[in-house]
Design a protein around this motif. Structure first.
Motif, short mmCIF file in Angstrom:
data_model
loop_
_atom_site.label_atom_id
_atom_site.label_comp_id
_atom_site.label_asym_id
_atom_site.label_seq_id
_atom_site.Cartn_x
_atom_site.Cartn_y
_atom_site.Cartn_z
N UNK A 167 0.81 -1.31 0.08
CA UNK A 167 0.00 -0.17 0.14
C UNK A 167 1.02 1.36 0.16
N UNK A 168 1.98 1.49 0.72
CA UNK A 168 2.85 2.36 0.97
C UNK A 168 3.43 2.56 -0.43
N UNK A 169 4.03 1.49 -1.30
CA UNK A 169 4.73 1.75 -2.27
C UNK A 169 3.82 2.24 -3.56
N UNK A 170 2.56 1.93 -3.43
CA UNK A 170 1.54 2.03 -4.46
C UNK A 170 1.01 3.74 -4.19
N UNK A 171 0.63 3.97 -3.17
CA UNK A 171 -0.01 5.23 -3.10
C UNK A 171 1.07 6.38 -2.69
N UNK A 172 2.15 5.99 -2.05
CA UNK A 172 3.20 6.95 -1.66
C UNK A 172 3.74 6.89 -0.38
N UNK A 173 4.95 6.12 -0.24
CA UNK A 173 5.31 5.63 1.06
C UNK A 173 5.79 6.99 1.98
N UNK A 270 8.76 8.39 -8.97
CA UNK A 270 9.52 7.21 -9.19
C UNK A 270 9.44 6.14 -8.01
N UNK A 271 8.87 6.69 -6.93
CA UNK A 271 8.51 6.11 -5.61
C UNK A 271 7.10 5.44 -5.49
N UNK A 272 6.18 6.22 -5.87
CA UNK A 272 4.74 5.76 -5.77
C UNK A 272 4.14 5.55 -7.06
N UNK A 273 3.77 4.02 -7.05
CA UNK A 273 3.41 3.58 -8.30
C UNK A 273 2.28 3.93 -8.94
N UNK A 274 1.20 4.34 -8.13
CA UNK A 274 -0.08 4.90 -8.58
C UNK A 274 0.06 6.39 -9.06
N UNK A 275 0.89 6.89 -8.92
CA UNK A 275 1.35 8.42 -9.26
C UNK A 275 2.19 8.38 -10.49
N UNK A 276 3.28 7.54 -10.43
CA UNK A 276 4.25 7.64 -11.56
C UNK A 276 3.90 6.67 -12.67
N UNK A 277 3.15 5.69 -12.50
CA UNK A 277 2.88 4.81 -13.52
C UNK A 277 1.42 4.62 -13.74
N UNK A 278 0.81 4.20 -15.01
CA UNK A 278 -0.43 4.01 -15.28
C UNK A 278 -0.47 2.40 -15.77
N UNK A 279 -1.95 1.63 -15.30
CA UNK A 279 -1.83 0.26 -15.65
C UNK A 279 -2.27 0.30 -17.34
N UNK A 280 -1.80 -0.97 -17.49
CA UNK A 280 -2.13 -1.28 -18.83
C UNK A 280 -3.62 -1.90 -19.01
N UNK A 281 -4.48 -1.24 -20.15
CA UNK A 281 -5.89 -1.70 -19.87
C UNK A 281 -6.04 -3.42 -20.12
#
Length: 397
Positions: A167-173, A270-281
Motif C-alpha cells: 500500500x505504501x509503495x502504491x500510494x506514496x510511502x 519514481x517511488x509511488x506506483x499509482x502516481x508515476x505509472x499507469x496500468x495497461x488496460x
C-alpha cells in the motif's frame, strides 16, 4: 504540525546548499550575506514566492488525484467485474445449491488473491488482508500429494510481502520518506470482513469497500500536500529563504522554487506506483475466462477428492463450458474453429480430451493433471492478462 512533520517539509522545500537544476546564475549560499531589513516590498515578494509554490503543489495534488481516480480505479473495477463474471458463469453452469456455493466461497477468495498480478497485485493483497487474514500473498507454492488430490489444503504457501508495504509503495510511502517517525502518516487498513465471493453481489460488496480503501489511502497523500501548502502560506521563512539564496532576484528565486518542486515531484513519481505509472488496460473478457478456468480447476479438484470411484466427476454441461474456455478439445468443426479464434485472441490451447461427462478412469487422470497444472501455472499466466504498469509522462506544471 508535529516537529517530525515540520522537519520533513523543510527538508523537502527549503533551499539546499546547492539548488536543484544547476541554474547558470550567481547563487549566494545561505549565511554568506547579511539579509537586508524586512520591508513591506520584500514581504510582498516573499509572499508572492510562497503563492507560486502553493500553486505548483496544487497542480501536483490535482494530477495525483486524477491519476488515482480516473486511471487506476477504473482498471480495478474491470478486474473485479471480470472476477464477478467468472463466478457468475460458473454458478450458472452448475446451478449449484446455496450450501455448495458457500463451500466454494473460501476457495474463490483464494483464487482471486492468488491470480491478481502485475499492476493489479494491490487488489489481491487487499483481498488477502480483508477477507481471509490467514492468507498471504504467495511467492512460491508446491503440491503435497501425500494425502490425496484435494486442492486447497494441499497447497503449501511461502509468505510474501504484506499489504501495508504494498500500500505504501502504491500510494506514496510518505511514512518511509521521513523514516517512519510520524505515526499520523500510517495509511488506513481495510476492515476485515467476510464477503460472499460465491455470488456476483458479494464480489461487488468487496468492490465498494476496495474503492473506499483506495480513496482513503489517496487522501493521506492529498492531506499531506495540503499541509505543506498551509505551511508555505503561513510561514514567511519559506519565501525569505529562497530570496536570500537567489541574492534577492525574484525571477531567479521563482525558477529555483519551480525546479525544486519539479525535482520532488519526479522523486515521488519514481517511488509511488499509482502516481508515476499507469496500468495497461485489461481485456475484461479474457481476464474473466482466466479467473473462471482456475475456479473450475478448484471445483474439479474438490470433485476428484470427494467423488466415489467411477461416479461422474463432472456432468456434460461442465465439460461443454470447459470447451468454451479452451480447456477441453472441441469435437465439432465449428467448435474447433471457435477455439482456434480464441487462441489467436490470447486463450490457451486445449489440453483435455473428454467425451460427454467426466466419468471414466482415463478422464479422471486427465482431469487430475489439468487441475494441478492449472493451479500451479495460473499465477504466472496472470502476467499476460494483468501486466506491470508502465511509466507515464508527467504533465507540465
Amino acid at each position: 504540525m508535529s516537529p517530525e512533520e515540520l522537519a520533513e517539509v523543510k527538508r523537502a522545500f527549503m533551499p539546499p546548499d546547492i539548488p536543484y537544476g544547476g541554474f547558470p546564475v550567481r547563487v549566494v549560499p545561505p549565511g554568506a550575506i547579511k539579509p537586508p531589513p524586512s520591508t513591506t516590498a520584500s514581504r510582498e515578494r516573499e509572499n508572492a514566492l510562497a503563492k507560486d509554490a502553493i500553486f505548483l503543489l496544487e497542480q501536483v495534488a490535482k494530477d495525483y488525484a486524477r491519476q488515482v481516480d480516473r486511471v487506476w480505479k477504473p482498471e480495478f473495477n474491470n478486474v473485479v467485474a471480470a472476477f464477478a463474471t467468472a463466478v457468475e458463469r460458473r454458478n450458472n453452469t452448475l446451478k449449484i445449491a446455496e450450501a455448495e456455493r458457500q463451500a466454494q466461497a473460501n476457495f474463490n477468495a483464494f483464487i482471486f488473491s492468488l491470480l491478481t498480478a502485475g499492476a493489479m497485485r494491490f487488489v489481491g493483497a487487499y483481498v488477502q488482508y480483508a477477507f481471509v487474514p490467514s492468507f498471504k500473498v504467495p511467492v512460491s507454492y508446491k503440491w503435497d500429494m501425500s494425502k490425496g488430490v484435494s486442492v486447497v489444503p494441499k497447497l503449501q504457501i511461502e509468505y510474501g510481502e504484506r499489504f501495508s508495504k504494498l500500500q505504501q509503495s502504491a500510494f506514496g510511502g510518505i511514512a518511509q520518506d521521513i523514516g517512519n517517525r510520524a505515526a499520523t502518516l500510517i495509511f488506513p487498513k481495510p476492515k476485515q470482513a467476510e464477503y460472499e465471493l460465491a455470488s456476483w453481489s458479494g464480489v461487488f460488496n468487496l468492490q465498494t469497500d476496495l474503492m473506499k480503501s483506495v480513496d482513503d489511502a489517496a487522501k493521506v497523500v492529498l492531506d499531506r500536500i495540503s499541509g505543506w501548502q498551509t505551511w508555505m502560506n503561513n510561514e514567511p521563512e519559506f519565501g525569505a529563504a529562497w530570496m536570500r539564496i537567489a541574492d534577492g532576484n525574484m525571477e531567479t528565486a521563482r525558477a529555483l522554487v519551480r525546479s525544486r518542486i519539479e525535482e520532488r515531484r519526479k522523486d515521488w513519481a519514481g517511488k509511488w506506483e499509482f502516481f508515476g505509472k499507469s496500468p495497461v488496460a485489461v481485456s475484461r473478457n479474457l481476464l474473466a475466462d482466466h479467473y473462471e478456468r482456475s475456479l473450475w480447476a478448484g471445483y474439479l479438484g474438490f470433485q476428484l477428492a470427494n467423488t466415489m470411484f467411477f461416479d461422474n466427476v463432472a456432468e456434460k454441461s461442465v465439460v461443454n463450458r470447459l470447451k468454451d474456455l479452451n480447456v477441453v478439445f472441441a469435437e465439432t468443426d465449428q467448435g474447433k474453429l471457435d477455439q482456434a479464434n480464441r487462441m489467436i485472441e490470447g486463450a490457451p490451447r486445449p489440453s483435455m480430451r473428454i467425451s460427454g461427462a467426466i466419468d471414466d478412469i482415463d478422464e479422471w487422470g486427465e482431469t487430475e493433471i489439468w487441475v494441478f497444472t492449472e493451479l500451479k501455472n495460473a499465477p504466472l499466466k496472470s502476467q499476460q492478462f494483468q501486466p506491470e504498469a508502465k511509466w507515464r509522462q508527467l504533465p507540465a506544471l
